[in-house]
Write a protein that holds these residues in place. Structure first.
Motif, short mmCIF file in Angstrom:
data_model
loop_
_atom_site.label_atom_id
_atom_site.label_comp_id
_atom_site.label_asym_id
_atom_site.label_seq_id
_atom_site.Cartn_x
_atom_site.Cartn_y
_atom_site.Cartn_z
N LEU A 18 32.77 47.68 70.16
CA LEU A 18 33.15 46.49 69.41
C LEU A 18 31.89 45.76 68.95
CD1 LEU A 18 35.29 44.38 68.49
CD2 LEU A 18 35.00 43.31 70.74
N VAL A 19 31.82 45.45 67.65
CA VAL A 19 30.70 44.69 67.10
C VAL A 19 31.24 43.48 66.36
CG1 VAL A 19 28.70 44.70 65.57
CG2 VAL A 19 29.28 46.76 66.86
N ILE A 20 30.76 42.31 66.72
CA ILE A 20 31.13 41.05 66.06
C ILE A 20 29.86 40.40 65.54
CG2 ILE A 20 32.09 38.75 66.41
CD1 ILE A 20 33.86 39.96 68.63
N CYS A 32 24.41 36.20 75.54
CA CYS A 32 23.66 36.47 74.32
C CYS A 32 24.58 37.07 73.27
CB CYS A 32 22.52 37.44 74.58
SG CYS A 32 21.18 36.77 75.58
N VAL A 33 24.30 36.76 72.00
CA VAL A 33 25.08 37.32 70.89
C VAL A 33 24.15 37.72 69.76
CG1 VAL A 33 27.14 35.98 71.46
CG2 VAL A 33 25.49 35.04 69.82
N TRP A 34 24.65 38.65 68.93
CA TRP A 34 23.93 39.08 67.73
C TRP A 34 24.60 38.49 66.49
CZ3 TRP A 34 26.18 42.04 63.74
CH2 TRP A 34 25.29 42.42 62.71
N GLY A 35 23.81 38.24 65.45
CA GLY A 35 24.34 37.83 64.16
C GLY A 35 23.46 38.38 63.06
N SER A 36 24.04 38.63 61.90
CA SER A 36 23.35 39.37 60.85
C SER A 36 22.41 38.54 59.98
CB SER A 36 24.38 40.02 59.92
OG SER A 36 25.11 39.03 59.20
N ASP A 37 22.63 37.21 59.93
CA ASP A 37 21.93 36.34 58.97
C ASP A 37 22.34 36.65 57.53
OD1 ASP A 37 20.26 34.91 60.89
OD2 ASP A 37 19.14 36.77 61.09
N GLU A 48 26.95 46.43 74.68
CA GLU A 48 28.37 46.13 74.52
C GLU A 48 28.64 44.64 74.70
OE1 GLU A 48 30.12 48.70 77.42
OE2 GLU A 48 30.19 50.44 76.06
N ALA A 49 27.92 43.99 75.59
CA ALA A 49 28.11 42.56 75.80
C ALA A 49 27.56 41.75 74.63
CB ALA A 49 27.44 42.13 77.10
N VAL A 50 26.30 42.03 74.25
CA VAL A 50 25.65 41.25 73.18
C VAL A 50 26.38 41.41 71.85
CG1 VAL A 50 23.53 41.01 71.83
CG2 VAL A 50 23.40 41.31 74.31
N LEU A 51 26.78 42.63 71.55
CA LEU A 51 27.39 42.90 70.24
C LEU A 51 28.88 42.63 70.18
CD1 LEU A 51 25.42 46.17 69.46
CD2 LEU A 51 25.20 44.00 68.25
N PRO A 55 30.56 37.60 72.20
CA PRO A 55 31.19 36.89 71.07
C PRO A 55 32.71 36.92 71.11
CG PRO A 55 30.06 38.88 70.32
CD PRO A 55 29.63 38.65 71.73
N LYS A 56 33.28 37.98 71.64
CA LYS A 56 34.74 38.02 71.77
C LYS A 56 35.22 36.90 72.68
CE LYS A 56 38.55 41.15 73.08
NZ LYS A 56 39.27 40.19 73.96
N ARG A 57 34.55 36.73 73.80
CA ARG A 57 34.94 35.68 74.74
C ARG A 57 34.78 34.28 74.13
NH1 ARG A 57 31.41 33.21 77.99
NH2 ARG A 57 29.93 34.95 77.89
N LEU A 58 33.72 34.08 73.32
CA LEU A 58 33.47 32.77 72.75
C LEU A 58 34.38 32.42 71.58
CD1 LEU A 58 29.55 32.78 72.77
CD2 LEU A 58 31.04 31.35 74.18
N TRP A 59 34.60 33.40 70.66
CA TRP A 59 35.29 33.06 69.42
C TRP A 59 36.55 33.88 69.13
CZ3 TRP A 59 29.79 33.61 69.16
CH2 TRP A 59 29.08 32.40 68.97
N PHE A 60 36.70 35.04 69.77
CA PHE A 60 37.81 35.95 69.41
C PHE A 60 38.56 36.42 70.66
CE2 PHE A 60 34.92 36.27 65.81
CZ PHE A 60 35.80 36.24 64.72
N PRO A 61 39.11 35.52 71.45
CA PRO A 61 39.77 35.93 72.69
C PRO A 61 40.97 36.85 72.46
CG PRO A 61 40.27 33.64 72.19
CD PRO A 61 39.18 34.06 71.25
N ASN A 62 41.55 36.82 71.28
CA ASN A 62 42.74 37.64 71.01
C ASN A 62 42.42 38.94 70.29
OD1 ASN A 62 44.46 35.66 72.14
ND2 ASN A 62 44.35 34.50 70.22
N LEU A 63 41.13 39.23 70.06
CA LEU A 63 40.74 40.43 69.32
C LEU A 63 40.96 41.68 70.17
CD1 LEU A 63 39.50 41.34 66.61
CD2 LEU A 63 37.26 41.26 67.73
#
Length: 275
Positions: free
Chosen positions: A2-4, A224-229, A260-263, A267-275
């Protein structure tokens, strides 16, 4: 895996409906709409995105973020930006969450350049009450104020956007040290988006790898999370969307579980709990 993508800016091609501010900062070739982002992210195996209000184009006019979030709740988590000097902002935040499904707010300093400010605290309190995430956008000069706010709101989930923007050069170490000091706050998360923006080179941006991994180790991958800018033609012109993602999927020395956690997991836990 999973990548967010937790950090993308979007720009509507319809400037009659969503007008820009005077002299906005524009992405090259007009690329930057939600549709453009969906294509780019899909081509790179990204399942969902956080759309961050584009203040350099819309300032506090959040309508494009609001409409995009409401229309695409399965793959867009909107992050609005509100004026801490406007007493109406807390009530606007409540409306944005309840009517449009906004899942985060980007927190900026007040007009007097303070983060430790009554208007900022009122917005943080509202975010806590509404159960959304706060993204802090500031530099290392306000680290002490960030520290105080985090101490006042230990139950609020907070993300440090760009980690004070570390850059290759003489100030790199002092900036990283301030981020590391804040890592003791268990409610703070590190957004590791600064690797290409702070690098003096192109891909793979090796001059920022050590700083990134030191921060990641201090926080732990679960914070930690990743983002593309995105759009990368504007914000990371030396590094493409695919290359930025590859730095995190292949280049940096994360374990499989950490990637798996960073990507995805964090982020699933923070913003997408239903994903």
């Amino acid at each position: 895996m999973l990548v967010i993508d937790t950090h993308a800016h979007i720009y509507s091609p319809d400037e009659a409906k969503y007008p820009a501010i005077e002299d906005p900062l524009r992405p090259p070739a007009g690329k930057g709409s939600l549709e453009d982002l969906k294509q780019e992210s899909s081509e790179n195996g990204v399942s969902a995105i956080c759309a961050i209000q584009t203040s350099t184009f819309y300032r506090f006019d959040n309508r494009y973020i609001l409409d995009s979030s409401k229309a695409n709740p399965d793959w867009v988590a909107g992050v609005c930006t509100l004026n801490p000097d406007d007493p109406r902002s807390p009530s606007l935040l409540v409306r944005n969450v309840r009517e449009y499904g906004i899942r985060g707010m980007r927190s900026i300093a007040a007009a007097d350049k303070r983060l430790d400010h009554p208007g900022v605290r009122a917005l943080w309190k509202t975010a806590l009450d509404e159960g959304i995430v706060i993204n802090i956008l500031t530099g290392p000069q306000l680290a002490d104020q960030v520290d105080r706010l985090l101490g006042q709101f230990p139950a609020l989930r907070v993300v440090l956007d760009h980690c004070f923007n570390p850059k290759a050069g003489p100030d790199l170490e002092s900036t990283v040290e301030k981020v590391l000091y804040l890592s003791r706050h268990e409610n703070l998360h590190a957004k590791l988006t600064f690797v290409p923006t702070g690098s003096a080179t192109g891909f793979p941006c090796a001059d920022l790898h050590d700083a990134c991994m030191r921060i990641a180790r201090a926080f732990g991958a679960e914070r930690c999370v990743w983002g593309s800018d995105y759009p990368n033609g504007l914000w990371t012109p030396k590094v493409s969307y695919a290359e930025h993602l590859k730095i995190f999927t292949e280049v940096l020395p994360f374990s499989k579980q950490e990637r798996e956690a960073v990507l995805g997991g964090t982020p699933k836990r923070l913003w997408f709990p239903n994903l």
